[in-house]
Design an enzyme around this catalytic site. Structure first.
Site, PDB file in Angstrom:
ATOM      1  CB  CYS A  39      -0.964  -0.025   1.175  1.00  0.00           C
ATOM      2  SG  CYS A  39      -0.262  -0.729   2.693  1.00  0.00           S
ATOM      3  CG  HIS A 102      -0.705   3.689   4.477  1.00  0.00           C
ATOM      4  ND1 HIS A 102      -0.426   3.554   5.815  1.00  0.00           N
ATOM      5  CD2 HIS A 102      -0.680   2.431   3.980  1.00  0.00           C
ATOM      6  CE1 HIS A 102      -0.254   2.289   6.105  1.00  0.00           C
ATOM      7  NE2 HIS A 102      -0.400   1.580   5.023  1.00  0.00           N
TER       8      HIS A 102
END
Length: 541
Positions: A39, A102
């Site tokens: 990710c 993130h």
């Protein structure tokens, strides 16, 4: 979300009518890739147009190790990187991220310090709940203000899978579009994570899918995309808005069968550099500009959305650094195919390269024998002898080469003695040598963990995202064990990108310059020929 999770890609339950309609009204890319099988690095690549090895989203603590940004990681997106929303400001764009960031959780990595004007979401994944002593629950933010935490103000019922987060994220997106559509060009990066384990959906969707809870989450995401596209029509800006849907990595088969998606015919899943880990669903929609029902066999990358979005806004990419993303407008609007390589990195290591139909593996590895024996399996039911290895195998002297057209599952390597192998090896070797000679790696951002930063960042802590197989150094420089596992008006296009951990949409409202200036754009990879082909064929079924 995996390549095989949408009906238009062959999912037998056919439970994604809005995304399937988006494909029927636009263009489908069957050969589209993330920049990493995990990710954080993939998201950094999307927003910078650069491979993680260039933008610093990798670790050098161990050979070919995946890494990401749990809350104890010290690093994040460097100030030296120019992110897409920063550059779009030059064309008057207002940008918002909804959902998971993130890219670092310390103050200097906050999305509002890297070009975004608004943010509603979280710095990390939605794992938990925690006791708020040794580890706090993960915070949710509106811009700079913490408005609650997962499992507290934003409940997630792990037993039933019920959570309203996708509906909250949808409303944030709809409100932003309504506020901006008639006044400013906008970029919306919609990064929901409902399909990331622990999978969740709101009550109206729970129990409605033939695929279980994961399918419930996919159905809710599909419904949300449909509502966004409907709003663009209602506001009469659909033909001035570019929308792209894709994913940041393949489905996490480690969560199978209860909470995992489908990677279709491809080998393995998230965390691996086999096709199942990095080939993604990808749909482009721009009414009145992209002809309906088209399929493009262009090799595409999530990094291309950076360069393509800039081109739509009439901007050029930075010239002071290597940019890996291509401008896809010739493929989208004219049916061109551009010869380009796809590089598959895992951490600091180039694991494989695809050029045309041929893919060469220089290293193979799924996960360690130790993790595999503990039940952590990135390729359940897909053992291919000598390919899905549990030790890091070096093939650099004699790469394994597959023809992805005939063998999309990477099960039958070409014979080393065949003329096809020798010709493919020669072409790929030349491209890889050129790439490696010019490569200047960025400073690795994912090397060091420090538990103190959980309470010294802009929020009071978060949670370690599972499934990274990362190796970090702790505060005492002790190795960490491997873990298991964005025409009715003269404004520029708005870019809406719903990005779940498995599904992303980019919507961009376009100013007139974007489509008309194709001749000014540099659409080639240095040293690679540009090839014009027949227009893409009609969408099957």
């Amino acid at each position: 979300m995996g390549w095989g999770d949408l009906g238009v890609y062959g999912e037998p339950s056919r439970e994604t009518p809005n995304l399937d309609r988006m494909a029927a009204e636009g263009m489908l890319f069957p050969n589209f890739y993330s920049a990493n099988p995990l990710c954080s690095p993939s998201r950094a690549a999307l927003l910078t147009g650069r491979l993680p090895i260039r933008n610093g989203f990798y670790t050098t603590n161990a050979h070919a190790r995946n890494a990401y940004t749990p809350q104890e990681i010290v690093g994040g997106i460097p100030d030296s990187e120019q992110l897409l929303p920063e550059l779009l400001k030059k064309a008057g764009y207002v940008s918002k991220i909804v959902g998971k960031w993130h890219l670092g959780h310390r103050p200097q990595f906050h999305p509002l310090k890297h070009g975004f004007d608004e943010w509603f979401g979280s710095p990390n994944c939605h794992f938990g709940p925690y006791d708020n002593k040794a580890r706090p629950n993960i915070p949710v933010y509106r811009d700079w203000e913490m408005v609650g935490r997962y499992y507290e103000e934003f409940p997630i019922n792990l037993k039933t899978g019920e959570a309203n987060l996708t509906q909250i994220y949808l409303q944030e997106a709809l409100d932003f579009i309504k506020r901006q559509a008639r006044h400013h060009p906008f970029f919306l990066y919609w990064a929901v994570d409902a399909t990331h384990a622990p999978v969740y959906a709101s009550k109206p969707f729970l129990g409605t899918s033939q695929r279980g809870r994961y399918g419930d989450a996919v159905r809710e995401i599909d419904d949300s995309v449909g509502k966004m596209l409907e709003l663009l029509h209602d506001l009469h800006v659909a033909d001035n808005t570019f929308v792209f849907f894709t994913s940041d990595n393949g489905a996490a088969l480690i969560s199978a069968p209860e909470q995992a998606g489908s990677n279709g015919p491809f080998l393995c899943g998230k965390q691996t550099t086999f096709e199942g880990g990095m080939r993604e669903p990808a749909l482009a929609w721009w009414p009145g500009h992209i002809a309906a029902g088209q399929v493009s066999h262009q090799l595409g990358s999530i990094m291309d959305l950076f360069t393509t979005s800039l081109a739509l806004a009439g901007l050029t990419p930075p010239r002071d650094r290597a940019i890996d993303g291509l401008n896809l407008l010739p493929a989208l609007l004219q049916g061109w195919l551009m010869d380009r390589p796809v590089f598959y990195y895992r951490g600091d290591t180039l694991m494989a390269t695809t050029l045309g139909q041929h893919k060469a593996h220089f290293w193979t590895w799924t996960n360690s024998w130790e993790n595999f024996r503990q039940g952590i399996d990135f390729c359940p039911g897909q053992n291919v002898s000598g390919v899905t290895t549990h030790s890091l195998e070096d093939h650099t002297k004699l790469p394994l080469i597959f023809h992805l057209g005939r063998d999309p599952g990477e099960r039958f390597p070409l014979s080393f003695a065949s003329a096809e192998y020798q010709e493919a090896l020669s072409r790929i070797t030349s491209v890889v040598q050129q790439h490696q000679e010019a490569l200047v790696p960025g400073q690795p951002q994912l090397n060091v963990c420090n538990w103190a930063v959980m309470v010294s960042g802009w929020y009071a802590g978060s949670h370690l995202c599972a499934g990274a197989a990362a190796t970090h150094l702790g505060p005492q420089d002790e190795p960490w064990p491997a873990q298991g596992g964005g025409r009715g008006s003269s404004l520029p296009p708005s870019v809406v990108r719903p990005w779940c951990l498995r599904a992303h949409v980019v919507v961009s409202r376009i100013q007139g310059a974007g489509a008309e200036r194709l001749g000014d754009q540099n659409n080639t990879v240095p040293g690679q020929p540009q090839v014009q082909s027949r227009p893409p064929g009609p969408l099957p079924g």
